[in-house]
Each structure stands twice: as C-alpha cells, then as structure tokens.
Design a protein around this motif. Structure first.
Motif, mmCIF file in Angstrom:
data_model
loop_
_atom_site.group_PDB
_atom_site.id
_atom_site.type_symbol
_atom_site.label_atom_id
_atom_site.label_comp_id
_atom_site.label_asym_id
_atom_site.label_seq_id
_atom_site.Cartn_x
_atom_site.Cartn_y
_atom_site.Cartn_z
ATOM 1 N N GLN A 1 0.699 -1.181 0.076
ATOM 2 C CA GLN A 1 -0.015 -0.144 0.037
ATOM 3 C C GLN A 1 0.780 1.247 -0.009
ATOM 4 O O GLN A 1 1.623 1.496 0.902
ATOM 5 N N GLU A 2 0.601 1.992 -1.006
ATOM 6 C CA GLU A 2 1.296 3.337 -1.255
ATOM 7 C C GLU A 2 0.650 4.413 -0.300
ATOM 8 O O GLU A 2 -0.597 4.580 -0.278
ATOM 9 N N ASP A 3 1.479 5.563 0.305
ATOM 10 C CA ASP A 3 0.610 6.654 0.962
ATOM 11 C C ASP A 3 0.504 7.686 -0.081
ATOM 12 O O ASP A 3 1.683 8.503 -0.691
ATOM 13 N N VAL A 4 -0.669 8.044 -0.650
ATOM 14 C CA VAL A 4 -0.649 9.075 -1.571
ATOM 15 C C VAL A 4 -0.667 10.503 -1.380
ATOM 16 O O VAL A 4 -0.898 11.312 -1.990
ATOM 17 N N GLY A 5 -0.489 10.640 -0.130
ATOM 18 C CA GLY A 5 -0.258 12.063 0.531
ATOM 19 C C GLY A 5 -1.434 12.857 0.694
ATOM 20 O O GLY A 5 -1.507 14.128 0.467
ATOM 21 N N ALA A 6 -2.651 12.421 0.686
ATOM 22 C CA ALA A 6 -3.926 13.143 0.436
ATOM 23 C C ALA A 6 -4.190 13.858 1.941
ATOM 24 O O ALA A 6 -4.689 14.929 1.844
ATOM 25 N N VAL A 7 -3.791 13.340 3.094
ATOM 26 C CA VAL A 7 -3.786 14.163 4.345
ATOM 27 C C VAL A 7 -2.558 13.702 5.092
ATOM 28 O O VAL A 7 -1.893 12.914 4.801
ATOM 29 N N ASP A 8 -2.567 14.501 6.200
ATOM 30 C CA ASP A 8 -1.343 14.270 7.329
ATOM 31 C C ASP A 8 -1.687 12.871 7.840
ATOM 32 O O ASP A 8 -2.836 12.849 8.560
#
Length: 542
Positions: free
Chosen positions: A502-509
C-alpha cells in the motif's frame, strides 16, 4: 397548533443555519461535493457519525426491540464501541493512506477494477432496496405517533379512497424523502455533516428529555429517581445485559453475527464512514471516531430505556413494538416540546436518508459512471450524474417504503437484510488488509458467493429452516468464517504474482493521534464493566 409551530420553527432554523455555514462551499468538484474538500474536523466527524447512526430505525426500532426483549438489546449500542476503536486503530489509517472516497475504490487498489464494480453494485442494490426505504418507513412511523398525524388529516383520506393510517404513512414518507433529497443532492457531504451535527445536539437533548419526562411520569410526582427505582423493581429480570435463548439477541450471538455486523457497520459501511474519509488528518479522524464511541456508551439511556418504560406504561395494550416509542413521546411530552422533538426526529430521518443518498450518489458517480460508463467525464459531469442518479434512487425508495408496513419488527428486519451484504464485503476488506498475496479472483468469488449463500439461507426452502434452527446471527458468523478461509486457501494455491504494497498518496497528514491507543483501551474497559454490572447468566440455564 403549538406543536406544529414549534416543529416548523426548529426545522426551519436548522436549515437556515446549515445554509449559512455551507453556502460558499465547493459543490462543483467531486472532492468538494463527495468528501467535503477533506476539511472535516473531529467535532463534525463525531456529530455526523452519531446522527447518521442515530436515526429513526434506531429510535423507533431499537426502543421497539427493548419493548419486547428488555435491556439485552443494548448490544447494538454498547458492542459497537469496540468496533469504533478498531476503526480508529486499524481501518481508518489504511483508508486515509490510500486517499479513497469509497470502500470499493480501496478494493480496486487492493484487488482490481472488477472487484470495485461488483462491490459498488452490491452496495447500491442494498441501499436502494433495503436501507433507504427502511429509513423512510421507520421515520414516518415515529412521526405519525409523535405528531398524531391521523387526527390532523380529518376526512381527507376518505375522500381520496385510502385508510387514514395508509394515507398518513405515504404523506410523511414523500415529504421527508423530498426534503432529504434536497439536502443531499444540492449540498454535498459537508452540508450533510453540518446539518447532522446541529440536529445531533437536538436529538441527544430530546432523547434524554423523553427518558426524563417518562421516568418522572412513572414516579407520579416523586421525581425521576423514584421512577427509575420503580422501573428497576418492576422489570428487574428484564434489566439483564445477557439475552436468553428466546430473545432476539441471545448472548452467544454477540460473539458471532452481532459483532461482525457491528464491525462492518462502523468500519466498512460506506454510508457511515464516508465522513471519516473527509477528515483533514488521521489524528482528526481518530479523535472523531473515538469521540463517537464515547457518546455511544450513553446510547442505552435514550435508545433502550424508553422502550422499557413504554412496556411499563402500555403493557397489556394491543400495540406493535414499533409503535411504542412514538406513543410514549406523545404521552409524556408537553405540546411545545413535542414540536421540538418532532423537529429533532425529522433531523434524524433526514440525516440517515441524505447520508445514505449521498453515499449512493458517490458510489455511482465515482465507482460506475466515472470508471465504467464515461471514463472521460469532467468534474461537473461526474457531480451532475450523481445528482440525477440520486433523484431516481430517492423516488424508488419513497415508492417502496410504505410497503414495509407489513413487517413485525423493523429493526430485526433491517439487521437480517443487512447481513446479506455486510458479511461478504467485510470479509473481503479484512482479508485484503491483512494479506498481501490473496488475488482478486478470491475477492470476487467471496463477494458473489457470500451474497448468494446468505440470500439462499434466508429465503429458499429448506435452507431457511436450517438457518432458523441455528439462529441467523450464528449463520452469518459461519458464512464469514467460511469466506475468510476460502480466500486464504485460494491465496495459497493461486497467489498474486507480486505482494501488494500500500502506497501513501499524501491525501492528508498521516500522523496518528498520540492518545488513540489509551483512549481506545479505556472505552473497551467501560464496555466490559457495563456488561458485568447488568449480567445475569442464569437465563442461559434451561
């Protein structure tokens, strides 16, 4: 007249305040319309979560279940706190990390596009055919009792060739459905969340008010404490957190179907958790979810105890359990407060209805229209498709809702129907999060097989008799276990070519709230203490 005027005043006030707060919001983009621009903070998340759940199928249906079975039905309120803790600790971080707007979108990332489409379709069929009509029907039933609508209609039903009860039911269903559609389809998620929070305050105040006035009436002038003492003395055997074999929630079912239904509802149900997807950060989302858990601990005071008071007052009268709460409100509240509470009840109906409708639009627009029907659609076209679909869904739900008048217990019917889609979707989400090699084929087989097996077990002879003999909640637990094992076995025999990462798409902190773990442990400890305080296991002995 006082009741009607106070009802109109409070209903209009909520609408005006909501418009004033949200009329400058972004309603044109899909992120703004479906996720509130990812700006929701923990008070809005908690308020919206609470009132979306705290709807008329809860107020009317759960109090009706308490009218029949007593305190043991509090399982639906108290055990859900554990599910909310798991949502804050485990599920929410994974959803927010992927930046998704819907649960099927997460399954597309974890498995494949076809899994997303199948899940979307299952959600939509369930919402349109089960959830939305039940919300409208239970809401209308409560309102008819609280406002005494039949007496207001005079001879109008006779002139149109309908019975008074049937005409009142159709009238309230369509009135609430149209108003709720306007909220959901013109405002978007943040409008829903704001109106939910405002109405939530009113409904909580009103719910406690009903309990207080009703206990005072039982106390016959000696106050609430005297009424509570009298109620406890006269129904001591019904104040038992342990459900016996004849109750709708036998104690053993807590550990099978009931806990699974709670887990799905608070961790995977699109209608409920969509507002957590709009959190401004993981920490805000976790605080909102755990605050909801703390507030749910108070739920039995206004969702179970009034049903037991109604049993005390109306026992021996020939009334349906689902009529008990509306009759109690009409009996104990003064006219001006009846109007206020009716407005709060309308808020509850609207909250659940427009939340489910908004989620249906989100599932259709992002899951089917944008990804299947018209992949090159603009933002404006995506939002417009959701609004058009929403009106179609609303009309269908309003047409189906009055037909539910033939059911014995609306809350029991809701939980039974929910199992058909709760269990397979939750099994797929959980296995998807816990494993890295289970392939998309396993998810699709589990979704279709689970939905089909539960439907056959409910409705097809002789399988329905087998399910009835083992209790439907144990049946759901068995199906869930079988689906999980099936997926894991397929994953061992035909695993994915590469492990899922799973990748962190950077949508929120994604910084977690530092008190999430201790706060969750405290909530779980309180749940265990509540059960221990009211448990009498002698009902389990034949």
């Amino acid at each position: 007249m006082v009741t009607i005027l106070s009802f109109l005043f409070f209903t209009g006030l909520v609408g005006l305040i909501t418009w004033w707060i949200t009329h400058r919001d972004d309603h044109a983009s899909s992120s703004g319309y479906f996720l509130g621009g990812r700006t929701l903070t923990f008070p809005l998340i908690a308020g919206s979560l609470l009132l979306t759940n705290l709807s008329t199928e809860q107020m009317v249906g759960l109090n009706g279940a308490a009218f029949n079975d007593g305190l043991c039905v509090m399982v639906w309120e108290v055990v859900c706190v554990v599910a909310l803790v798991f949502m804050a600790w485990f599920f929410l971080p994974r959803f927010l990390k992927s930046g998704v707007a819907t649960v099927p979108q997460y399954l597309e990332i974890r498995f494949d596009h076809q899994t997303q489409v199948i899940t979307n379709l299952i959600f939509l069929v369930a919402y349109v055919g089960i959830l939305l009509p039940i919300i409208l029907y239970s809401g209308a039933t409560g309102m008819i009792g609280i406002l005494d609508v039949p007496s207001m209609l005079g001879d109008l039903p006779e002139r149109v060739g309908m019975s008074t009860d049937s005409f009142a039911l159709w009238l309230i269903v369509w009135a609430v459905g149209i108003i709720g559609s306007i909220y959901a389809l013109f405002g978007g998620l943040r409008t829903v969340a704001v109106s939910d929070t405002i109405n939530g305050i009113g409904l909580l105040v009103g719910g406690f008010m009903i309990t207080g006035y009703a206990l005072a009436q039982i106390g016959d002038g000696d106050g609430i404490a005297k009424g509570a003492e009298l109620l406890l003395d006269q129904q001591r055997e019904r104040f038992n957190s342990v459900g016996g074999p004849e109750s709708s929630v036998p104690f053993s079912t807590i550990f099978s179907g009931i806990f699974l239904l709670n887990l799905f509802y608070w961790t995977t149900n699109q209608q409920i958790i969509q507002r957590t997807f709009g959190a401004s950060s993981l920490a805000e989302g976790q605080k909102g979810v755990l605050l909801t858990g703390a507030l749910k601990l108070l739920g039995p005071l206004y969702l179970v105890v009034p049903g037991m008071i109604a049993y005390h007052i109306f026992s021996g009268e020939d009334i349906k359990a689902d009529q008990a709460y509306g009759m109690l409100v009409n009996r104990v509240l003064p006219a001006h407060l009846t109007g206020f509470f009716a407005a709060a009840m309308i808020g509850a109906i609207l909250s659940s209805f427009n939340s489910a409708l908004n989620s249906s639009c989100t599932l259709f627009s992002l899951g089917l229209y944008k990804s299947v029907l018209r992949k090159d659609a603009t933002e404006a076209q995506v939002v417009r498709s959701g609004k058009i679909f929403g009106w179609i869904v609303a009309i269908v739900a309003m047409a189906i809702a009055p037909l539910l008048a033939q059911t014995d217990s609306i809350f029991g019917f809701l939980q039974k129907m929910n199992g058909m889609y709760f269990i397979p979707i939750f099994a797929v989400v959980l296995v998807g999060m816990l494993s890295r090699r289970v392939p998309a084929s396993a998810a699709k087989i589990a979704l279709l097989a689970g939905f089909g097996i539960i439907a056959i077990g409910y409705f097809v002879e002789p399988f329905d008799k087998i399910v009835a003999s083992m209790h439907e909640f144990h049946f759901l637990g068995c199906v869930f276990a079988w689906l999980v094992i099936l997926m894991l076995v397929i994953g061992e025999i035909w695993p994915r070519e590469t492990e899922f990462v799973q990748e962190d798409v950077g949508a929120v902190d994604m910084t977690p709230w530092r008190f999430a773990v201790p706060a969750g442990l405290v909530l779980i400890a309180i749940v265990l203490l509540i059960y221990q305080r009211f448990a009498d296991f002698s009902v389990l002995v034949p």
